[in-house]
Scaffold this active site. Structure first.
Site, short mmCIF file in Angstrom:
data_model
loop_
_atom_site.label_atom_id
_atom_site.label_comp_id
_atom_site.label_asym_id
_atom_site.label_seq_id
_atom_site.Cartn_x
_atom_site.Cartn_y
_atom_site.Cartn_z
N ARG A 61 23.21 36.73 -4.37
CA ARG A 61 24.66 36.92 -4.32
C ARG A 61 25.09 38.18 -5.08
O ARG A 61 26.12 38.76 -4.80
CB ARG A 61 25.41 35.69 -4.87
CG ARG A 61 26.93 35.87 -4.89
CD ARG A 61 27.69 34.56 -4.97
NE ARG A 61 27.21 33.67 -6.00
CZ ARG A 61 27.38 33.85 -7.33
NH1 ARG A 61 28.05 34.89 -7.76
NH2 ARG A 61 26.89 32.98 -8.18
N TYR A 114 44.90 45.53 11.63
CA TYR A 114 44.19 44.36 12.14
C TYR A 114 44.99 43.10 11.76
O TYR A 114 45.31 42.91 10.57
CB TYR A 114 42.79 44.34 11.53
CG TYR A 114 41.95 43.18 11.98
CD1 TYR A 114 41.46 43.12 13.28
CD2 TYR A 114 41.63 42.15 11.11
CE1 TYR A 114 40.68 42.06 13.70
CE2 TYR A 114 40.85 41.09 11.52
CZ TYR A 114 40.38 41.04 12.81
OH TYR A 114 39.61 39.99 13.22
N ASP A 186 40.82 51.55 6.47
CA ASP A 186 40.00 50.73 7.36
C ASP A 186 39.53 51.66 8.47
O ASP A 186 40.32 52.08 9.32
CB ASP A 186 40.82 49.56 7.90
CG ASP A 186 39.97 48.61 8.77
OD1 ASP A 186 38.98 49.08 9.35
OD2 ASP A 186 40.32 47.42 8.88
N LYS A 211 31.81 45.41 14.34
CA LYS A 211 32.23 46.24 15.46
C LYS A 211 31.21 47.37 15.72
O LYS A 211 30.08 47.09 16.00
CB LYS A 211 33.64 46.76 15.21
CG LYS A 211 34.61 45.69 14.64
CD LYS A 211 34.89 44.55 15.61
CE LYS A 211 35.54 43.34 14.95
NZ LYS A 211 36.76 43.60 14.20
C1 LIG Z 1 37.56 42.98 13.21
C2 LIG Z 1 38.30 43.81 12.26
C3 LIG Z 1 38.45 43.43 10.93
C4 LIG Z 1 37.94 42.12 10.38
O1 LIG Z 1 36.57 42.03 10.44
P1 LIG Z 1 35.73 40.68 10.60
O2 LIG Z 1 34.33 41.18 10.57
O3 LIG Z 1 36.12 40.03 11.87
O4 LIG Z 1 36.07 39.82 9.43
C5 LIG Z 1 39.11 44.30 10.09
N1 LIG Z 1 39.64 45.47 10.53
C6 LIG Z 1 39.51 45.85 11.81
C7 LIG Z 1 40.09 47.15 12.25
C8 LIG Z 1 38.84 45.05 12.72
O5 LIG Z 1 38.74 45.44 14.00
#
Ligand SMILES: *Cc1c(COP(=O)(O)O)cnc(C)c1O
Length: 394
Positions: A61, A114, A186, A211
Site C-alpha cells: 500500500r 469529468y 486532468d 483511458k
Molecule cells: C474516466 C475519467 C476520470 C475518472 O477515472 P476512473 O479511472 O474512471 O476513475 C477522470 N477524468 C477524466 C477526464 C476521465 O475521462
C-alpha cells in the site's frame, strides 16, 4: 511545442523504456511483485526502512517495485518529478482533494469536467467544508471572477469533457501563482503524447490511466504526477493513509499498455481528423466540436498548448436527441459504451450517460446539450469507421 520539452528523450521512446531496466534475471518486462509485504533482512534493516534511513520496500500500500516502474514511466512522459499510482482516476482526484484541501478551502473546477469529479466535490467534499465553484474555465475572466480569499486549488480539464472547450493552461497557472493556489490539470483526454501541462505551468497532472495510457479498456487506474518533489512529499502520506493505491498486477497491465501509447494516440488522432471532417460536411449533422477543425473557436489556443487535436469528437445531429439515439442504435462497428481512449471506437450520449448525474440546468450551463453525441475514435481502419458512420447516419 515539443521543442521546449525538458524531457531528454521523446515520448515514443520514453513510453517503451522509462521506469524499468532489465533486473538481474534479465526480464525485459517488469516482474509482477504480487506480494502485499516484503521481508526485512533483520530487525535493524526493518527499523531503518521505517525511519526512512534506507530505501526499500515495506508494504505494497505504501510502495511496490512493479507499481514504481509505472509511476516512473508516466512521470518521465509528463516531464515531472514523481508519479503516484492510484486504484482509479477518481482515487487520484480524491487523493488530491484529501491531501490538499480542508475545511473552509475553496476549489475552482472546470464546469464541464469529468462528471464524477464535479459531483464528488459538490455532494461529498462539501460535507467536510470544501467550497466549490464550477466555472467555464475556457474564459479566464470567469476564472478570475471566481477567485476568493480561500481559493486553494484550480482543477481544470482541457479539452473538457464532452464539450471539447479548451482552457488556457498558462493563463490559469498565472492566476494560481498570484493567489498561491495549486493548479491541477486532468490530462486524461490528451495523454502526455499530445499535451504536457508542466510545460505551461501546471503543478500537478492527473490521469485516468483507464483511458489512453492503458488503452485497451481492460483496466481501471489513475496516476498523479508532481512537477516537483515537495508536492509529492506533501501528498505521499495522505495517499497511502487513504488506501488509494494501485495493485501490482494492475500496474503491470498499464505498463504493458503504455508502451504503445504513442502509436495508438497518433493513429486514433489521424482517424479522428478524417471522421470529424466527414461529420462536419454531412447534411444530418448540425455541429461538430473537435479542436482539429477550423470551426473550433479555440483552435489556436489548443495548438499553442498541445501537439494535436486528439481523438475525441462531440457532435450534434439536426434531429437532436431522437436522431442521436437512433444513430447510437444504428452503428455496427462502433461500440455503444462510456469510457474513452481505448483501441476500439466508442460512442455514447453524455446527457443520459456520463453526465446524467448533473441537473439539466447544470448541463445546459456547461454546454452539454441533450442531442450531443461523443465519439472516442479508436485505431480501426479509418475506411471501416467512415463506412459505419455513413451507414448509421443514413
Ligand atoms: C474516466 C475519467 C476520470 C475518472 O477515472 P476512473 O479511472 O474512471 O476513475 C477522470 N477524468 C477524466 C477526464 C476521465 O475521462
Amino acid at each position: 511545442m515539443g521543442k521546449k520539452n525538458k524531457r531528454k528523450l521523446e515520448a515514443g521512446t520514453l513510453a517503451i523504456h522509462a521506469g524499468y531496466h532489465p533486473d538481474a534475471s534479465g526480464a525485459v518486462n517488469p516482474p509482477i511483485y504480487q506480494s502485499s509485504t516484503f521481508a526485512f533482512r533483520d530487525a535493524e534493516h526493518g527499523a531503518r526502512l521505517f525511519k526512512g534511513e534506507e530505501a526499500g520496500w515495506i508494504y505494497t500500500r505504501i510502495g511496490n517495485p512493479t507499481i514504481r516502474a509505472l509511476e516512473d514511466n508516466i512521470a518521465a512522459l509528463e516531464g515531472g518529478a514523481r508519479g503516484m499510482a492510484c486504484s482509479s482516476g477518481m482515487a487520484a482526484s480524491n487523493t488530491l482533494f484529501f491531501a490538499l484541501l480542508g475545511k473552509g478551502d475553496h476549489v475552482i473546477v472546470t464546469d464541464a469536467v469529468y462528471g464524477p469529479t464535479r459531483l464528488v466535490l459538490e455532494s461529498h467534499w462539501n460535507r467536510f467544508g470544501v467550497e466549490l465553484s464550477a466555472v467555464d474555465t475556457s474564459d479566464l475572466d470567469k476564472v478570475r471572477a471566481a477567485v476568493k480569499s480561500n481559493t486553494r486549488m484550480l482543477f481544470i480539464e482541457t479539452p473538457a469533457n464532452p464539450t471539447l472547450k479548451v482552457t488556457d493552461i498558462a493563463g490559469c497557472s498565472e492566476i494560481a501563482r498570484k493567489i498561491g493556489a495549486v493548479l491541477v490539470v486532468d490530462n486524461t483526454f490528451m495523454s502526455p503524447v499530445l499535451q504536457r501541462p508542466f510545460e505551461h505551468g501546471a503543478d500537478i497532472v492527473l490521469h485516468s490511466v483507464t483511458k489512453f495510457i492503458n488503452g485497451h479498456s481492460d483496466v481501471v487506474g489513475g496516476l498523479i504526477v508532481f512537477r516537483e518533489e515537495p508536492g509529492y512529499e506533501l501528498v505521499y502520506k495522505p495517499w497511502y493513509m487513504l488506501g488509494a493505491t494501485m495493485d501490482p498486477h494492475q500496474a503491470y497491465l498499464v505498463y504493458r499498455g503504455v508502451k504503445s501509447l504513442q502509436l495508438r494516440a497518433l493513429l486514433a488522432q489521424e482517424n479522428a481528423r478524417m471522421i470529424a471532417k466527414f461529420l462536419e460536411q454531412h447534411s444530418a449533422v448540425a455541429s461538430v466540436a473537435y479542436p482539429g477543425l477550423k470551426s473550433h473557436p479555440q483552435r489556436k489556443l489548443h495548438k499553442r498548448q498541445a501537439d494535436g487535436p486528439g481523438s475525441l469528437i462531440s457532435f450534434e445531429l439536426k434531429g437532436g436527441l431522437k436522431a442521436g439515439v437512433k444513430l447510437m442504435n444504428s452503428v455496427k462497428l462502433m461500440t455503444l459504451a462510456v469510457s474513452l481512449g481505448g483501441i476500439e471506437t466508442l460512442i455514447q450520449h453524455p446527457a443520459s450517460m456520463t453526465h446524467a448525474g448533473m441537473t439539466p440546468e447544470q448541463r445546459q450551463a456547461a454546454g452539454i446539450t441533450d442531442g450531443l453525441v461523443r465519439l472516442s475514435v479508436g485505431c480501426e481502419d479509418v475506411d471501416d469507421l467512415l463506412d459505419d458512420v455513413e451507414q448509421a447516419l443514413s
